[in-house]
Design an enzyme around this catalytic site. Structure first.
Site, PDB file in Angstrom:
ATOM      1  N   ASN A  90       4.535   9.358  -0.058  1.00 36.26           N
ATOM      2  CA  ASN A  90       3.582  10.198   0.669  1.00 36.26           C
ATOM      3  C   ASN A  90       2.509   9.397   1.407  1.00 36.26           C
ATOM      4  OD1 ASN A  90       1.726  12.759   0.929  1.00 36.26           O
ATOM      5  ND2 ASN A  90       0.520  11.266  -0.250  1.00 36.26           N
ATOM      6  N   TYR A 156       2.536   6.918  15.560  1.00 36.84           N
ATOM      7  CA  TYR A 156       2.701   7.853  14.431  1.00 36.84           C
ATOM      8  C   TYR A 156       4.018   8.617  14.569  1.00 36.84           C
ATOM      9  CZ  TYR A 156       1.491  11.486  10.992  1.00 36.84           C
ATOM     10  OH  TYR A 156       1.503  12.344   9.907  1.00 36.84           O
TER      11      TYR A 156
HETATM   12  P1  NAD Z   1      -4.910  11.756   3.495  1.00 37.01           P
HETATM   13  O1  NAD Z   1      -5.490  10.781   4.458  1.00 37.01           O
HETATM   14  O2  NAD Z   1      -5.701  12.906   3.015  1.00 37.01           O
HETATM   15  O3  NAD Z   1      -4.307  10.988   2.233  1.00 37.01           O
HETATM   16  C1  NAD Z   1      -3.517   9.849   2.391  1.00 37.01           C
HETATM   17  C2  NAD Z   1      -3.601   9.001   1.136  1.00 37.01           C
HETATM   18  O4  NAD Z   1      -2.788   7.819   1.357  1.00 37.01           O
HETATM   19  C3  NAD Z   1      -5.030   8.514   0.837  1.00 37.01           C
HETATM   20  O5  NAD Z   1      -5.348   8.707  -0.525  1.00 37.01           O
HETATM   21  C4  NAD Z   1      -4.975   7.019   1.201  1.00 37.01           C
HETATM   22  O6  NAD Z   1      -5.861   6.213   0.425  1.00 37.01           O
HETATM   23  C5  NAD Z   1      -3.524   6.700   0.909  1.00 37.01           C
HETATM   24  N1  NAD Z   1      -3.065   5.482   1.619  1.00 37.01           N
HETATM   25  C6  NAD Z   1      -3.326   5.131   2.901  1.00 37.01           C
HETATM   26  N2  NAD Z   1      -2.781   3.944   3.166  1.00 37.01           N
HETATM   27  C7  NAD Z   1      -2.164   3.533   2.025  1.00 37.01           C
HETATM   28  C8  NAD Z   1      -1.423   2.372   1.665  1.00 37.01           C
HETATM   29  N3  NAD Z   1      -1.219   1.366   2.540  1.00 37.01           N
HETATM   30  N4  NAD Z   1      -0.919   2.278   0.409  1.00 37.01           N
HETATM   31  C9  NAD Z   1      -1.134   3.282  -0.485  1.00 37.01           C
HETATM   32  N5  NAD Z   1      -1.842   4.387  -0.215  1.00 37.01           N
HETATM   33  C10 NAD Z   1      -2.346   4.518   1.041  1.00 37.01           C
HETATM   34  O7  NAD Z   1      -3.575  12.288   4.242  1.00 37.01           O
HETATM   35  P2  NAD Z   1      -2.642  13.569   3.950  1.00 37.01           P
HETATM   36  O8  NAD Z   1      -2.916  14.540   5.031  1.00 37.01           O
HETATM   37  O9  NAD Z   1      -2.710  13.974   2.542  1.00 37.01           O
HETATM   38  O10 NAD Z   1      -1.225  12.913   4.297  1.00 37.01           O
HETATM   39  C11 NAD Z   1      -0.236  12.634   3.306  1.00 37.01           C
HETATM   40  C12 NAD Z   1       1.087  12.394   4.025  1.00 37.01           C
HETATM   41  O11 NAD Z   1       1.470  13.580   4.712  1.00 37.01           O
HETATM   42  C13 NAD Z   1       1.042  11.297   5.086  1.00 37.01           C
HETATM   43  O12 NAD Z   1       2.258  10.565   5.066  1.00 37.01           O
HETATM   44  C14 NAD Z   1       0.909  12.071   6.372  1.00 37.01           C
HETATM   45  O13 NAD Z   1       1.384  11.336   7.481  1.00 37.01           O
HETATM   46  C15 NAD Z   1       1.750  13.284   6.057  1.00 37.01           C
HETATM   47  N6  NAD Z   1       1.429  14.456   6.893  1.00 37.01           N
HETATM   48  C16 NAD Z   1       0.191  15.006   6.897  1.00 37.01           C
HETATM   49  C17 NAD Z   1      -0.076  16.109   7.706  1.00 37.01           C
HETATM   50  C18 NAD Z   1      -1.423  16.795   7.762  1.00 37.01           C
HETATM   51  O14 NAD Z   1      -1.629  17.649   8.638  1.00 37.01           O
HETATM   52  N7  NAD Z   1      -2.359  16.495   6.881  1.00 37.01           N
HETATM   53  C19 NAD Z   1       0.951  16.646   8.515  1.00 37.01           C
HETATM   54  C20 NAD Z   1       2.200  16.049   8.484  1.00 37.01           C
HETATM   55  C21 NAD Z   1       2.442  14.954   7.669  1.00 37.01           C
END
Ligand code: NAD
Length: 256
Positions: A90, A156
């Protein structure tokens, strides 16, 4: 009896957002959770939230873009719980919005190394561990940006299309070894990441909801819980015929 009773799950990026909620959802459905993130304080808070609800969790700090960290994460998980049954890849970053011709090298490299290489490194280590114990299930976080383009987000979008490709290949290579691999493709979900994207896109002129809600046919952005429910189900025995699927959970976004 929970959906994933007694199973062990490793979740990266579990200090916040979708990862944290997914960790809580797995624990509520009976799994023991290895909470991993680069943010040790946030990861510790996730563990505390799970333990408060009498769930089982442990934490391992790891940067998914670093091979040694990923090896250590899977080694620690196996050492703690004996084996890993499920994994949720994730961890991800959104980076900076810019037209392709203005994208700096650093932005492209950072996004690809966390989102795409990080997913590859995790898959490699997780699959190796699962092969030793007869199988498992893995869910990767792609995105609606893994299915269609979004102007301004080329690194991205490339990373998330790459995650969809890795998902299909891993599923094909290990289908006969008892390992199922699927990807979920969230639309706009209410987390820090979406706030950052909305802020960058509008310069703060609109709130996240004002900008993002109308883009979704359902009329609103989603909650982390709505993504976590799908992830836990995909990892459960109920989804035994699901592998290689790249599934939108997006309020109708990509149906448009
Ligand atoms: P967020 O920024 O709230 O959380 C992301 C987490 O990943 C954070 O805790 C951060 O510390 C951690 N992280 C970042 N870089 C890291 C690394 N190198 N190693 C380990 N941990 C790391 O983001 P989110 O919205 O919860 O996103 C989670 C996933 O879902 C991501 O892959 C994102 O691309 C995907 N996503 C999110 C959305 C959205 O709208 N929020 C939509 C589609 C996909």
């Amino acid at each position: 009896m929970g959906l994933v009773d007694g199973l062990t799950v490793v979740i990266t990026g579990a200090a916040a957002g979708i990862g944290r909620t997914t960790a809580l959802c797995f624990a509520a459905e009976g799994a023991q959770v290895v909470v991993s993130d680069i943010d040790s304080n946030g990861a510790a808070e996730t563990v505390a939230l799970i333990e408060k609800k009498h769930g089982k969790a442990t934490m391992v700090v790891a940067d998914v873009s670093k091979p040694a960290d990923v090896t250590n994460l899977i080694d620690q998980a196996v050492a703690t719980y004996g084996q890993i049954d499920c994994a949720v890849n994730n961890a991800g970053i959104e980076g900076k919005i810019a037209p392709l011709a203005e994208q700096p090298d650093e932005n492209f490299d950072a996004i690809i190394s966390v989102n795409l290489k990080g997913t590859f490194l995790c898959l490699r280590a997780e699959i190796a561990a699962m092969l030793k114990t007869g199988g498992g299930t893995i869910v990767n976080l792609s995105s609606v940006a893994g299915l269609i383009g979004f102007p301004g987000l080329s690194p991205y979008v490339a990373s998330k299309h790459g995650v969809a490709g890795l998902t299909k290949n891993a599923a094909l290579e290990y289908a006969k070894s008892g390992i199922r691999v699927n990807a979920v493709c969230p639309g706009g979900i209410d987390t820090r990441m979406l706030d950052s994207l909305a802020e960058q896109a509008t310069g703060g002129a609109q709130s996240t909801g004002e900008m993002m809600d109308p883009l979704h046919p359902i009329g609103r952005i989603g909650t982390p819980q709505e993504v976590a429910e799908l992830i836990v189900w995909l990892c459960s025995p109920r989804a035994s015929f699901m592998t290689g699927a790249v599934i939108p959970v997006d309020g109708g976004f990509v149906a448009q």
